[in-house]
Design a protein around this motif. Structure first.
Motif, PDB file in Angstrom:
ATOM      1  N   ASN A 274      63.094 -49.855 -58.163  1.00 28.53           N
ATOM      2  CA  ASN A 274      62.412 -48.578 -57.945  1.00 28.53           C
ATOM      3  C   ASN A 274      63.399 -47.545 -57.412  1.00 28.53           C
ATOM      4  N   THR A 275      64.455 -47.296 -58.193  1.00 32.43           N
ATOM      5  CA  THR A 275      65.463 -46.315 -57.811  1.00 32.43           C
ATOM      6  C   THR A 275      65.562 -45.266 -58.901  1.00 32.43           C
ATOM      7  N   ASP A 276      66.055 -44.112 -58.532  1.00 32.77           N
ATOM      8  CA  ASP A 276      66.060 -42.970 -59.431  1.00 32.77           C
ATOM      9  C   ASP A 276      67.345 -42.944 -60.254  1.00 32.77           C
ATOM     10  N   PRO A 277      67.255 -43.064 -61.592  1.00 31.75           N
ATOM     11  CA  PRO A 277      68.463 -43.022 -62.415  1.00 31.75           C
ATOM     12  C   PRO A 277      69.219 -41.710 -62.290  1.00 31.75           C
ATOM     13  N   ALA A 278      68.515 -40.629 -61.946  1.00 32.52           N
ATOM     14  CA  ALA A 278      69.181 -39.336 -61.797  1.00 32.52           C
ATOM     15  C   ALA A 278      70.192 -39.362 -60.650  1.00 32.52           C
ATOM     16  N   VAL A 279      69.920 -40.158 -59.625  1.00 32.61           N
ATOM     17  CA  VAL A 279      70.853 -40.278 -58.499  1.00 32.61           C
ATOM     18  C   VAL A 279      72.134 -40.965 -58.960  1.00 32.61           C
ATOM     19  N   ARG A 280      71.978 -42.020 -59.732  1.00 29.54           N
ATOM     20  CA  ARG A 280      73.154 -42.728 -60.252  1.00 29.54           C
ATOM     21  C   ARG A 280      73.941 -41.840 -61.217  1.00 29.54           C
ATOM     22  N   PHE A 281      73.222 -41.056 -62.002  1.00 26.47           N
ATOM     23  CA  PHE A 281      73.862 -40.121 -62.922  1.00 26.47           C
ATOM     24  C   PHE A 281      74.651 -39.072 -62.144  1.00 26.47           C
ATOM     25  N   GLY A 282      74.040 -38.556 -61.087  1.00 26.38           N
ATOM     26  CA  GLY A 282      74.708 -37.536 -60.287  1.00 26.38           C
ATOM     27  C   GLY A 282      75.954 -38.051 -59.584  1.00 26.38           C
ATOM     28  N   SER A 283      75.934 -39.312 -59.173  1.00 24.85           N
ATOM     29  CA  SER A 283      77.070 -39.885 -58.459  1.00 24.85           C
ATOM     30  C   SER A 283      78.143 -40.426 -59.394  1.00 24.85           C
ATOM     31  N   GLY A 284      77.859 -40.457 -60.692  1.00 26.25           N
ATOM     32  CA  GLY A 284      78.822 -40.944 -61.663  1.00 26.25           C
ATOM     33  C   GLY A 284      78.791 -42.438 -61.893  1.00 26.25           C
ATOM     34  N   GLN A 285      77.772 -43.129 -61.355  1.00 26.53           N
ATOM     35  CA  GLN A 285      77.653 -44.562 -61.630  1.00 26.53           C
ATOM     36  C   GLN A 285      77.213 -44.815 -63.066  1.00 26.53           C
ATOM     37  N   SER A 286      76.448 -43.889 -63.634  1.00 23.88           N
ATOM     38  CA  SER A 286      76.108 -43.942 -65.056  1.00 23.88           C
ATOM     39  C   SER A 286      76.334 -42.553 -65.637  1.00 23.88           C
ATOM     40  N   LEU A 287      76.814 -42.518 -66.864  1.00 26.28           N
ATOM     41  CA  LEU A 287      77.216 -41.237 -67.453  1.00 26.28           C
ATOM     42  C   LEU A 287      76.228 -40.695 -68.478  1.00 26.28           C
ATOM     43  N   ILE A 288      75.235 -41.503 -68.844  1.00 27.96           N
ATOM     44  CA  ILE A 288      74.241 -41.063 -69.825  1.00 27.96           C
ATOM     45  C   ILE A 288      72.873 -41.562 -69.375  1.00 27.96           C
ATOM     46  N   TYR A 289      71.884 -40.705 -69.417  1.00 27.79           N
ATOM     47  CA  TYR A 289      70.506 -41.152 -69.205  1.00 27.79           C
ATOM     48  C   TYR A 289      69.568 -40.243 -69.962  1.00 27.79           C
ATOM     49  N   ASN A 290      68.393 -40.752 -70.309  1.00 25.40           N
ATOM     50  CA  ASN A 290      67.439 -39.899 -71.034  1.00 25.40           C
ATOM     51  C   ASN A 290      66.230 -39.609 -70.166  1.00 25.40           C
ATOM     52  N   GLN A 291      65.858 -38.339 -70.179  1.00 27.14           N
ATOM     53  CA  GLN A 291      64.711 -37.908 -69.381  1.00 27.14           C
ATOM     54  C   GLN A 291      64.158 -36.626 -69.961  1.00 27.14           C
ATOM     55  N   ASP A 292      63.089 -36.140 -69.323  1.00 19.57           N
ATOM     56  CA  ASP A 292      62.447 -34.908 -69.757  1.00 19.57           C
ATOM     57  C   ASP A 292      63.428 -33.742 -69.694  1.00 19.57           C
ATOM     58  N   ILE A 293      63.291 -32.817 -70.623  1.00 16.58           N
ATOM     59  CA  ILE A 293      64.214 -31.685 -70.735  1.00 16.58           C
ATOM     60  C   ILE A 293      64.261 -30.830 -69.469  1.00 16.58           C
ATOM     61  N   SER A 294      63.193 -30.867 -68.663  1.00 18.38           N
ATOM     62  CA  SER A 294      63.175 -30.083 -67.427  1.00 18.38           C
ATOM     63  C   SER A 294      64.285 -30.506 -66.470  1.00 18.38           C
ATOM     64  N   GLN A 295      64.772 -31.756 -66.605  1.00 16.52           N
ATOM     65  CA  GLN A 295      65.802 -32.224 -65.691  1.00 16.52           C
ATOM     66  C   GLN A 295      67.174 -31.628 -65.989  1.00 16.52           C
ATOM     67  N   TRP A 296      67.318 -30.983 -67.111  1.00 18.84           N
ATOM     68  CA  TRP A 296      68.560 -30.279 -67.422  1.00 18.84           C
ATOM     69  C   TRP A 296      68.819 -29.243 -66.319  1.00 18.84           C
ATOM     70  N   TYR A 297      67.799 -28.474 -66.018  1.00 20.34           N
ATOM     71  CA  TYR A 297      67.920 -27.498 -64.925  1.00 20.34           C
ATOM     72  C   TYR A 297      67.914 -28.191 -63.566  1.00 20.34           C
ATOM     73  N   GLY A 298      67.028 -29.153 -63.393  1.00 19.95           N
ATOM     74  CA  GLY A 298      66.885 -29.791 -62.087  1.00 19.95           C
ATOM     75  C   GLY A 298      68.173 -30.413 -61.594  1.00 19.95           C
ATOM     76  N   ARG A 299      68.872 -31.134 -62.491  1.00 19.92           N
ATOM     77  CA  ARG A 299      70.120 -31.774 -62.082  1.00 19.92           C
ATOM     78  C   ARG A 299      71.215 -30.738 -61.847  1.00 19.92           C
ATOM     79  N   ALA A 300      71.278 -29.712 -62.698  1.00 13.93           N
ATOM     80  CA  ALA A 300      72.309 -28.687 -62.531  1.00 13.93           C
ATOM     81  C   ALA A 300      72.123 -27.928 -61.222  1.00 13.93           C
TER      82      ALA A 300
END
Length: 561
Positions: A332-358
């Motif tokens: 129960n962990t957020d893939p966006a956190v791993r993406f942000g930290s560089g542990q994973s370089l690709i993930y798929n999610q809703d298009i709204s996260q394009w802005y949210g992560r940036a």
């Protein structure tokens, strides 16, 4: 501009993708009669759908909104885009006079977060603009289905109830049909022109608001382009010289090149939803969209070779060890956190996260850059994508409501459906300047009061045509809209696209177990042959009869494509 963006789910699921899209996102096919029944009704509701000539009699007239011109007009099913700075002094007025008559309207709606106090500056400003005293009965969005079922089964239903599409299961559709008011006498045809912002809602969104042969819902429109984007760390890709893959084989090869478990870097998170798009699998957003025609025969998405091939490819990613271990373990962990930290370089999610992560990384990591891969055809050719529904959340009015209450509700909706670039849009989405937000170089910035009060409320009643605007990150807005437009060129409409379909209640739970089985298969806990057996069981337990039901629907109504 996404003031009500939902937080990222910890793992992909149909429901979480639907919720994320709907909250963040802040024509009629021809000439066929209403199907009043198809094999009888288990629940007393009208099964089937309304289309063609019968729908035309019900639908509001469409009158394009000319108050504001977008920088990037909608195309190929995309949202419209705005990339310029905001000029508060230049905001247009789309509701020149109050249409509300001073009545009180009680509204029950899902809410994510902590509801503000009922007597707050935002609610007062909105109510004063509308001319209606809206009283909110906010309910926890995460457990909303439980509350919704209890309220609709009772005799005490508020004036307005908001129902998201992902809560349209079980007996809810039949309750919607039996307990909510027909808005046709107020909105059908030219009657909608009394409410210009409602008249500018796309016809396809209104089509989705017809339940049981009547116009019951006030819609939240959505782009019909698939909303799941394969995001990648563009800054890392550029630095390392990684090339964007153009096929399933290229993706796997790149994933192996990227992955370095010792350095705690994995190529990707769970990519099942990208696999479905890459292999051309019929949509899993909603049951009717899962039906398509193959060689002239109506088939469900799980019966197709493409479905099994997508699962097998995703399984290969897991087997190759290129998927982050937390995704494989379904923690129960957020893939966006791993993406942000560089542990994973690709993930798929809703298009709204394009802005949210940036926006999230802008202050934490100035080097961070997020990109969105175009969806590739699995064989290196063009993808075959399937349209999602053009509306997925509705506000319904109690059937017992007086005409005065109904008209007050429509007055509320006419303000909340105001387009971007208007005073009403800014008030609905940002509150009062100086009280809830300030303008910083053309960017509205909410203060603590704005972040506490201006969330999850009036946007749920009705919304304008889909729009993307981020004055603080205009390049992201442009990238989102242009991605939608490129993908929209490959997007097809399946036979039942755009229709509001009520299945017989006896089939409600027929497909419920497929998603868990999908996840077990791609993670190696089950075999692809287990899915083949499950499909065989599905057919014998009602799938074939449901196919006949849909075939009758198709014969009587024609295909959306």
């Amino acid at each position: 501009m996404t003031p009500n963006a939902a937080s990222a789910p910890s793992a992909p699921s149909r429901r979480s993708f639907l919720a994320s899209t709907a909250v963040a996102a802040v024509a009629v096919g021809g000439g066929v009669p209403l199907l009043t029944a198809c094999g009888g009704s288990d629940s007393g509701s009208r099964e089937g759908t309304t289309a063609g000539k019968d729908a035309k009699k019900i639908l509001p007239a469409f009158v394009a909104q000319s108050v504001v011109t977008p920088d990037i007009p909608a195309k190929n099913g995309s949202a419209a885009g705005f990339t310029g700075k905001l000029d508060l002094a230049g905001l247009k007025t789309s509701v020149p006079e109050k249409l509300g008559k001073g009545g009180t309207v009680k509204i029950m709606s899902p809410f994510w977060g902590s509801p503000p106090k009922s007597d707050n500056a935002y609610y007062r400003a909105m109510n004063d603009t509308i001319g209606v005293d809206v009283v909110w009965q906010n309910q926890d969005g995460n457990t909303y289905d439980e509350k919704l079922g209890a309220v609709l089964a009772s005799s005490s239903i508020p004036d307005v109830v908001v129902v998201p599409g992902w809560n349209m299961g079980g007996k809810i559709p039949s309750a919607v049909i039996s307990k909510f008011a027909d808005l046709g006498p107020y909105l059908s045809g030219d009657k909608v022109k009394e409410y210009p912002n409602l008249a500018a809602i796309p016809t396809e969104s209104w089509q989705r608001s017809i339940f049981g042969g009547k116009l019951l819902g006030l819609p939240m429109p959505a782009p019909y382009v698939p909303n799941i984007v394969p995001f990648y760390r563009k800054d890392v890709f550029d630095a390392e010289g990684y090339e964007i893959p153009a096929s399933a084989d290229e993706f796997l090869a790149l994933a192996k090149e990227i992955t370095n478990a010792r350095a705690k870097v994995w190529a990707c998170e769970d990519m099942k939803w990208t696999a479905f798009n890459s292999f051309g699998v019929l949509s899993g957003e909603e049951k009717p969209l899962g039906w398509g025609q193959v060689d002239g025969k109506l088939v469900y998405r799980v019966e197709t070779d493409a479905y099994l091939e997508a699962l097998e490819w995703t399984r290969k990613l897991y087997a190759a060890g290129v998927v982050h271990p937390d995704a494989k373990a379904s923690t129960n962990t957020d893939p966006a956190v791993r993406f942000g930290s560089g542990q994973s370089l690709i993930y798929n999610q809703d298009i709204s996260q394009w802005y949210g992560r940036a926006a999230e990384q802008a202050t934490q990591n100035p080097e961070f850059e997020i990109g969105g891969m175009d969806i590739f055809g699995h064989d290196g050719g063009d993808p075959v994508l399937w349209a999602k529904q053009p509306a997925g959340i509705w506000a319904f009015v109690n059937k017992k409501a007086s005409e005065a209450v109904i008209r007050d509700v429509l007055a509320v909706a006419n303000v909340t459906a105001a387009p971007y670039g208007t005073k009403e849009y800014m008030l609905t989405n940002y509150g009062v300047e100086g009280t809830h937000y300030s303008l910083d170089n053309g960017t509205p910035v909410k203060n603590d009061k704005g972040n506490t009060e201006v969330i999850n409320a009036y946007v749920m009643i009705a919304s304008p045509a889909p729009t993307i605007a981020h004055p603080d990150l205009p390049d992201i807005a442009r990238a989102q809209v242009e991605w939608q437009q490129r993908m929209g060129a490959f997007t097809r409409k399946s036979p039942f696209w755009g229709l509001q379909i009520t299945e017989p209640a006896r089939y409600t739970n027929l497909s419920n177990d497929f998603e868990q089985l999908e996840d077990d298969i791609v993670r190696g806990r089950k075999k692809v042959s287990d899915m083949q057996q499950a499909v065989s069981d599905w057919k014998s337990q009602g799938g074939d009869k449901l196919r006949d039901w849909y075939q009758k629907l198709l014969d009587d109504n024609g295909s959306a494509n």
